[in-house]
Design a protein around this motif. Structure first.
Motif, PDB file in Angstrom:
ATOM      1  N   GLU A 208      -9.672  40.060  -4.435  1.00 31.71           N
ATOM      2  CA  GLU A 208      -9.869  38.810  -3.709  1.00 31.71           C
ATOM      3  C   GLU A 208     -11.335  38.393  -3.724  1.00 31.71           C
ATOM      4  O   GLU A 208     -11.662  37.212  -3.682  1.00 31.71           O
ATOM      5  CB  GLU A 208      -9.396  38.963  -2.267  1.00 31.71           C
ATOM      6  CG  GLU A 208      -7.884  39.108  -2.148  1.00 31.71           C
ATOM      7  CD  GLU A 208      -7.435  39.268  -0.714  1.00 31.71           C
ATOM      8  OE1 GLU A 208      -8.320  39.389   0.152  1.00 31.71           O
ATOM      9  OE2 GLU A 208      -6.218  39.265  -0.463  1.00 31.71           O
ATOM     10  N   SER A 272       2.876  35.054  -4.116  1.00 36.24           N
ATOM     11  CA  SER A 272       2.933  34.738  -2.686  1.00 36.24           C
ATOM     12  C   SER A 272       1.975  33.583  -2.410  1.00 36.24           C
ATOM     13  O   SER A 272       0.884  33.535  -2.955  1.00 36.24           O
ATOM     14  CB  SER A 272       2.553  35.959  -1.843  1.00 36.24           C
ATOM     15  OG  SER A 272       2.480  35.611  -0.471  1.00 36.24           O
ATOM     16  N   GLN A 274       0.275  33.094   0.131  1.00 34.39           N
ATOM     17  CA  GLN A 274      -0.900  33.532   0.876  1.00 34.39           C
ATOM     18  C   GLN A 274      -2.097  33.827  -0.041  1.00 34.39           C
ATOM     19  O   GLN A 274      -3.230  33.880   0.421  1.00 34.39           O
ATOM     20  CB  GLN A 274      -0.594  34.766   1.704  1.00 34.39           C
ATOM     21  CG  GLN A 274      -0.322  36.023   0.879  1.00 34.39           C
ATOM     22  CD  GLN A 274       0.006  37.217   1.745  1.00 34.39           C
ATOM     23  OE1 GLN A 274       0.004  37.125   2.970  1.00 34.39           O
ATOM     24  NE2 GLN A 274       0.292  38.342   1.109  1.00 34.39           N
ATOM     25  N   HIS A 275      -1.828  34.003  -1.342  1.00 35.20           N
ATOM     26  CA  HIS A 275      -2.923  34.279  -2.272  1.00 35.20           C
ATOM     27  C   HIS A 275      -3.546  32.999  -2.824  1.00 35.20           C
ATOM     28  O   HIS A 275      -4.529  33.066  -3.563  1.00 35.20           O
ATOM     29  CB  HIS A 275      -2.417  35.141  -3.435  1.00 35.20           C
ATOM     30  CG  HIS A 275      -1.950  36.494  -3.026  1.00 35.20           C
ATOM     31  ND1 HIS A 275      -2.738  37.372  -2.304  1.00 35.20           N
ATOM     32  CD2 HIS A 275      -0.771  37.140  -3.236  1.00 35.20           C
ATOM     33  CE1 HIS A 275      -2.069  38.483  -2.080  1.00 35.20           C
ATOM     34  NE2 HIS A 275      -0.871  38.369  -2.639  1.00 35.20           N
TER      35      HIS A 275
END
Length: 276
Positions: A208, A272, A274-275
């Motif tokens: 990330e 996902s 959320q990424h």
């Protein structure tokens, strides 16, 4: 009366009357020195209790240090901890460069001769790249498609093909705008980093910290360029080669949607929101 010295050096009080009385009573052995050496002053200052630091100040200092460490980690693109190490360059890897040049020239010649197989090849290729790139926005791992590329393909071959794709679409009768040549620059940069500079490009998929805003922007631009190239290849095939009235926009949109559905079906266990 005799006054005892305070803990702070600035509060030592010596009265002459008391000092003379003390000397007469106890002799010179117990005389209080009139001055202190520099070493004694330093020792007394070190022994003096220090005022406690503000907890908020300490926390802020720790945050700054943590931020600096994070930034240092952010620029670590070495092979340490990389899902796939940077590829070791061998002598035979240089053969990819003349191969890519040959594919470029043969493709341009084939398109000029209205070769259907050449057109279909590049339409399939541009569609595959969209299939391959879209999950990047919604994953935090080296998902199935790039895992295959890193495992079985040379990065010179893979990224080199992305570079020549823009050359073929802009410098041939497909007549895509020259602005699409921008894609040559970043992919040549990727090849140079991963094969000549020891940069582990696979970290951009799994960390990330590495997936910063400019990585997302570059992948988005890459997808736009390949989508535009796909449209121009379809326009040339449908109008110039086949001479049909089939809507280019409808065909293009259908292929894009098909690639989105297919890549979701293949990579849904790794994707996902959320990424993003």
């Amino acid at each position: 009366p005799w006054r005892r010295p305070c803990s702070s050096l600035s509060h030592i009080i010596i009265e002459p009357q008391d000092l003379s009385r003390r000397n007469r009573t106890h002799g010179t052995a117990n005389k209080l020195p009139m001055c202190l050496s520099s070493n004694q002053i330093a020792d007394n200052a070190a022994e003096a209790p220090q005022a406690p630091m503000c907890h908020k100040g300490v926390a802020a200092a720790n945050d700054v240090r943590a931020s600096r460490v994070s930034k240092d980690q952010n620029v670590d693109w070495s092979d340490d901890g990389a899902p796939f190490r940077s590829q070791t360059l061998h002598l035979h890897d240089f053969l990819w460069f003349p191969f890519l040049a040959l594919v470029t020239m043969q493709s341009i010649r084939g398109l000029e001769n209205k070769n259907i197989r050449t057109s279909i090849f590049w339409i399939v290729y541009e569609s595959y790249i969209i299939f391959d790139h879209i999950p990047f926005f919604f994953t935090n791992t080296v998902y199935k498609s790039p895992k295959f590329n890193f495992t079985y393909l040379s990065s010179i071959f893979f990224w080199g093909f992305e570079a020549i794709a823009s050359i073929v679409s802009t410098q041939s009768v497909v007549n895509a705008p020259n602005i699409l040549l921008y894609n040559v620059v970043p992919h040549c940069f990727f090849v140079a980093c991963n094969n000549f500079s020891g940069v582990a490009a696979s970290k951009s998929f799994s960390s990330e910290k590495k997936k910063t805003w400019w990585v997302y922007v570059q992948v988005a631009i890459d997808n736009i360029i390949h989508s535009a190239s796909l449209w121009y290849h379809l326009e040339y095939l449908l109008r110039q080669v086949l001479g049909t009235d089939t809507s280019t926009w409808a065909t293009w949109a259908g292929l894009i949607v098909a690639m989105l559905i297919l890549t979701y079906w293949v990579h849904k266990d790794e994707m996902s929101i959320q990424h993003f």
